[in-house]
Structures are given as C-alpha cells and as structure tokens.
Design an enzyme around this catalytic site. Sequence first.
Site, PDB file in Angstrom:
ATOM      1  N   GLU A  13     -36.264 -40.246  55.056  1.00  0.00           N
ATOM      2  CA  GLU A  13     -37.249 -40.089  56.137  1.00  0.00           C
ATOM      3  C   GLU A  13     -38.395 -41.076  55.932  1.00  0.00           C
ATOM      4  O   GLU A  13     -38.866 -41.261  54.806  1.00  0.00           O
ATOM      5  CB  GLU A  13     -37.813 -38.663  56.131  1.00  0.00           C
ATOM      6  CG  GLU A  13     -38.878 -38.463  57.213  1.00  0.00           C
ATOM      7  CD  GLU A  13     -39.552 -37.111  57.137  1.00  0.00           C
ATOM      8  OE1 GLU A  13     -38.909 -36.112  57.514  1.00  0.00           O
ATOM      9  OE2 GLU A  13     -40.720 -37.044  56.709  1.00  0.00           O
ATOM     10  N   HIS A  38     -37.324 -38.123  65.444  1.00  0.00           N
ATOM     11  CA  HIS A  38     -37.882 -36.775  65.518  1.00  0.00           C
ATOM     12  C   HIS A  38     -38.570 -36.624  66.880  1.00  0.00           C
ATOM     13  O   HIS A  38     -39.157 -37.576  67.404  1.00  0.00           O
ATOM     14  CB  HIS A  38     -38.938 -36.547  64.433  1.00  0.00           C
ATOM     15  CG  HIS A  38     -38.401 -36.597  63.029  1.00  0.00           C
ATOM     16  ND1 HIS A  38     -39.021 -35.961  61.970  1.00  0.00           N
ATOM     17  CD2 HIS A  38     -37.311 -37.195  62.506  1.00  0.00           C
ATOM     18  CE1 HIS A  38     -38.324 -36.178  60.853  1.00  0.00           C
ATOM     19  NE2 HIS A  38     -37.302 -36.931  61.157  1.00  0.00           N
ATOM     20  N   GLN A  87     -36.716 -28.289  54.711  1.00  0.00           N
ATOM     21  CA  GLN A  87     -38.074 -28.528  54.209  1.00  0.00           C
ATOM     22  C   GLN A  87     -37.975 -28.853  52.716  1.00  0.00           C
ATOM     23  O   GLN A  87     -37.014 -28.458  52.051  1.00  0.00           O
ATOM     24  CB  GLN A  87     -38.898 -27.235  54.435  1.00  0.00           C
ATOM     25  CG  GLN A  87     -40.344 -27.320  54.056  1.00  0.00           C
ATOM     26  CD  GLN A  87     -41.065 -28.439  54.819  1.00  0.00           C
ATOM     27  OE1 GLN A  87     -40.939 -29.599  54.431  1.00  0.00           O
ATOM     28  NE2 GLN A  87     -41.786 -28.111  55.861  1.00  0.00           N
ATOM     29  N   LYS A 132     -42.703 -44.968  50.576  1.00  0.00           N
ATOM     30  CA  LYS A 132     -42.864 -45.580  49.245  1.00  0.00           C
ATOM     31  C   LYS A 132     -41.475 -46.004  48.766  1.00  0.00           C
ATOM     32  O   LYS A 132     -40.771 -45.255  48.064  1.00  0.00           O
ATOM     33  CB  LYS A 132     -43.484 -44.581  48.260  1.00  0.00           C
ATOM     34  CG  LYS A 132     -44.862 -44.089  48.665  1.00  0.00           C
ATOM     35  CD  LYS A 132     -45.790 -44.164  47.488  1.00  0.00           C
ATOM     36  CE  LYS A 132     -47.151 -43.555  47.719  1.00  0.00           C
ATOM     37  NZ  LYS A 132     -47.953 -44.017  48.789  1.00  0.00           N
TER      38      LYS A 132
HETATM   39  P1  FAD Z   1     -38.968 -23.424  65.037  1.00  0.00           P
HETATM   40  O1  FAD Z   1     -37.495 -23.521  64.836  1.00  0.00           O
HETATM   41  O2  FAD Z   1     -39.452 -23.182  66.422  1.00  0.00           O
HETATM   42  O3  FAD Z   1     -39.502 -22.287  64.057  1.00  0.00           O
HETATM   43  C1  FAD Z   1     -40.906 -22.033  63.895  1.00  0.00           C
HETATM   44  C2  FAD Z   1     -41.111 -20.560  63.534  1.00  0.00           C
HETATM   45  O4  FAD Z   1     -40.759 -19.730  64.648  1.00  0.00           O
HETATM   46  C3  FAD Z   1     -40.262 -20.057  62.385  1.00  0.00           C
HETATM   47  O5  FAD Z   1     -40.987 -19.072  61.701  1.00  0.00           O
HETATM   48  C4  FAD Z   1     -39.047 -19.443  63.051  1.00  0.00           C
HETATM   49  O6  FAD Z   1     -38.446 -18.408  62.266  1.00  0.00           O
HETATM   50  C5  FAD Z   1     -39.654 -18.898  64.339  1.00  0.00           C
HETATM   51  N1  FAD Z   1     -38.749 -19.004  65.493  1.00  0.00           N
HETATM   52  C6  FAD Z   1     -37.833 -19.976  65.734  1.00  0.00           C
HETATM   53  N2  FAD Z   1     -37.244 -19.755  66.932  1.00  0.00           N
HETATM   54  C7  FAD Z   1     -37.815 -18.643  67.448  1.00  0.00           C
HETATM   55  C8  FAD Z   1     -37.640 -17.921  68.660  1.00  0.00           C
HETATM   56  N3  FAD Z   1     -36.740 -18.324  69.581  1.00  0.00           N
HETATM   57  N4  FAD Z   1     -38.421 -16.820  68.898  1.00  0.00           N
HETATM   58  C9  FAD Z   1     -39.344 -16.418  67.968  1.00  0.00           C
HETATM   59  N5  FAD Z   1     -39.525 -17.060  66.788  1.00  0.00           N
HETATM   60  C10 FAD Z   1     -38.791 -18.156  66.532  1.00  0.00           C
HETATM   61  N6  FAD Z   1     -43.507 -31.831  62.269  1.00  0.00           N
HETATM   62  C11 FAD Z   1     -43.988 -32.772  63.107  1.00  0.00           C
HETATM   63  O7  FAD Z   1     -44.995 -32.529  63.780  1.00  0.00           O
HETATM   64  N7  FAD Z   1     -43.381 -34.000  63.225  1.00  0.00           N
HETATM   65  C12 FAD Z   1     -42.251 -34.302  62.531  1.00  0.00           C
HETATM   66  O8  FAD Z   1     -41.714 -35.409  62.656  1.00  0.00           O
HETATM   67  C13 FAD Z   1     -41.711 -33.326  61.631  1.00  0.00           C
HETATM   68  N8  FAD Z   1     -40.584 -33.550  60.923  1.00  0.00           N
HETATM   69  C14 FAD Z   1     -40.040 -32.552  60.154  1.00  0.00           C
HETATM   70  C15 FAD Z   1     -38.827 -32.781  59.492  1.00  0.00           C
HETATM   71  C16 FAD Z   1     -38.254 -31.781  58.728  1.00  0.00           C
HETATM   72  C17 FAD Z   1     -36.923 -32.037  58.043  1.00  0.00           C
HETATM   73  C18 FAD Z   1     -38.896 -30.523  58.585  1.00  0.00           C
HETATM   74  C19 FAD Z   1     -38.295 -29.434  57.744  1.00  0.00           C
HETATM   75  C20 FAD Z   1     -40.105 -30.300  59.231  1.00  0.00           C
HETATM   76  C21 FAD Z   1     -40.686 -31.294  60.021  1.00  0.00           C
HETATM   77  N9  FAD Z   1     -41.876 -31.108  60.711  1.00  0.00           N
HETATM   78  C22 FAD Z   1     -42.378 -32.067  61.541  1.00  0.00           C
HETATM   79  C23 FAD Z   1     -42.622 -29.839  60.548  1.00  0.00           C
HETATM   80  C24 FAD Z   1     -42.197 -28.785  61.605  1.00  0.00           C
HETATM   81  O9  FAD Z   1     -42.561 -29.248  62.891  1.00  0.00           O
HETATM   82  C25 FAD Z   1     -42.920 -27.508  61.264  1.00  0.00           C
HETATM   83  O10 FAD Z   1     -42.373 -26.940  60.107  1.00  0.00           O
HETATM   84  C26 FAD Z   1     -43.022 -26.484  62.383  1.00  0.00           C
HETATM   85  O11 FAD Z   1     -44.018 -25.543  62.023  1.00  0.00           O
HETATM   86  C27 FAD Z   1     -41.732 -25.732  62.671  1.00  0.00           C
HETATM   87  O12 FAD Z   1     -40.796 -26.515  63.276  1.00  0.00           O
HETATM   88  P2  FAD Z   1     -39.314 -25.941  63.597  1.00  0.00           P
HETATM   89  O13 FAD Z   1     -38.646 -26.954  64.420  1.00  0.00           O
HETATM   90  O14 FAD Z   1     -38.649 -25.468  62.396  1.00  0.00           O
HETATM   91  O15 FAD Z   1     -39.733 -24.690  64.530  1.00  0.00           O
END
Ligand code: FAD
Length: 287
Positions: A17, A78, A176, A272
């Site tokens: 990434e 992303h 994560q 990095k």
């Molecule tokens: P979701 O899947 O929506 O989950 C968020 C929370 O809501 C979780 O607690 C889940 O259990 C819950 N949930 C999920 N679906 C539902 C539903 N239908 N109803 C109720 N609750 C639900 N952030 C950025 O801003 N930019 C990036 O480029 C970025 N890249 C990332 C790359 C990776 C590999 C990872 C692991 C994270 C990245 N993040 C990034 C951070 C990420 O956006 C955050 O962790 C964010 O808070 C959650 O994203 P998610 O897509 O997992 O959300």
Amino acid sequence: MQMKGLFNNGHTTFSIEIFPPKKPGTIEDVYTTLDGLSNINPSFISCTYGAGGNSGDATTIDICSIIKEKYGILPIAHLTCVGNTKETIDEAIRKLDEASITNVLALRGDISERAGLSEDFKHASDLIVYLKEKAPQLNISAACYPEVHPDSESVVSDILYMKQKEECGAEHFMSQLFFDNEDFYSFWEKTQIAGIKSPIEAGIMPVTSKAGILRMVSMCGASIPKKLSRILNKYENNPQAFSDACIAYAIDQISDLVANDVDGIHLYSMNKPEAAQRIYNAVKNLL
Ligand code: FAD
C-alpha cells in the site's frame, strides 16, 4: 484482473500500500516511492484515498494510473463512502473506466472533522452494492479487522458485517494492521466458521516511529504486544537500531504468517521503500 486469480496457487501473495502525496507540488515523491519499490514486483499496489479529498496534486486514481502505465503493476484504487455522494462516485467510476482501472477497495473511510458520514453511503457494504450495480466490471476488495473494528458492537457483528460485504460483492479482503499473529489466526478461524470464502491478506506495518505508531493504534484499535513495546522503548532514541529492530519484527511476523499459509501479506509501506525492500529481500524465498 480479478483478485481471485492472484490466490490459491500454492503461494502467499505479497502486495503493497502507498498513499498519495500530502502536499501540492510533491508528485515527484510518488515516483521516488514507486522507483524504490520497483525491485519488489508485488502482486498489486493499492493507493489510499484521503477522505475529504487529497490535498496534493495527484488523486488516488491518477496514481493508480501511473502504477499501471509506468510501472506495469496491477493497481487497486481505494474509494470511501466518507466524502462522497452518488454523483462523485459516478465521476470516480468514469475516471476509473477512462484509466482502465478495474480494481477498487471499497471502504467506509475514517470519519474526521473534515469529512463526516456520507448521506448516500453509510457503510462500505452500501458502496459495494452501488459499485456492483453501476460498474459491474469492477473487482471489489474490502477491509477487515483482526482485532475488531473500534465501532463494532461485538466480534460477532463485525464478522457478520464482513460476510455481508462478501455477499454484496467483495471478492478479497485486506486486513487492518496487527502486531500479534495470534490475533490474526483467531480472527481467520472465525471468518472460516462464518463461511467467508474470499482470500484475506494480512496487513503488516513496519513501525517507523514510536509517536506515529502510538497515534495510529489509538485510532484503529490495534494493540501493541509487550515484545514490540520493549523495542519501541529501548531504541526510540537510536534511529538505526529502531529501524533495524522494527524491520526484524515485521520479518518475523511475515515468516510466521507464510509458514501458516495465509493467503497474502499486504505491506503498509508508509511510502518508505527502503524498509519495504529490506523486508521483501528477507522473505521473498518464503512466499
Ligand atoms: P465498514 O465495513 O462500513 O465497517 C465500519 C463499522 O461498521 C464496523 O464496526 C462494522 O462492524 C460496522 N458495519 C459494517 N457494515 C455495517 C452495516 N451494514 N450496518 C451496521 N454496521 C455495520 N480509510 C480512508 O479514509 N482511506 C483509505 O484509503 C483507507 N484504506 C484502508 C485500507 C485498509 C486495508 C484498511 C483495513 C482500512 C483503511 N482505511 C482507510 C480505514 C477505514 O476507512 C476505517 O477503518 C473505517 O473506520 C472503516 O471502514 P470499513 O470499510 O471497514 O467500514
């Protein structure tokens, strides 16, 4: 290319990434990072999306285009719910199409003062459904959390929402960051019990600064095991020893994960390349 084609071939996938430049006028930094990573030959490079807009002079999609055209590496763009509406996602789909980019990591995004919840897409699953409907040519990946997402009601609900993302169309997961492999193995087992079939890559971040990693884990909910904590404390004022010890820690994690046949390693390079290259050199014969 479909993500599924990269897995289940008897090898552990190695991907990286990067993030877009933070300041305007620093596009050259992207080339420096990508030049530095070019001896690694990863399965793909994903580029983050700064919720609320990137402040530099190249967007995520521009950088993915560079990854593909100049370096010949498969890019993953992303894309977040946060900071977007149906209209801006339609525009992103148009740009992805124009650049022939077919792989997207669909995320909710980090909620901040600059960017609040989207009115159109509350969760990543909403974005996945929309992308599948509007752009069926896209291959969708999603995020997952070995130590449970900090907003989750429970471990069970977090895994069930991960499964929902798969049912909506996610065909690959990137985890994560985590520092204790046992957390990943326990999570992996739960995903299997839940019937999640898509490949899951283990997110590994080589620590580059004590303050930086403490800030990061306070936001993402990852824990720091005693073994790593001792390294952070002992070498915080000795940059070379700090770097060597943290790289050794990441190599140790990856060696164990590969020995346990994880689907893939997703290295958070933090732009990095030297650290990424050292890690890759140490593990490339294991993959
Ligand atoms: P979701 O899947 O929506 O989950 C968020 C929370 O809501 C979780 O607690 C889940 O259990 C819950 N949930 C999920 N679906 C539902 C539903 N239908 N109803 C109720 N609750 C639900 N952030 C950025 O801003 N930019 C990036 O480029 C970025 N890249 C990332 C790359 C990776 C590999 C990872 C692991 C994270 C990245 N993040 C990034 C951070 C990420 O956006 C955050 O962790 C964010 O808070 C959650 O994203 P998610 O897509 O997992 O959300």
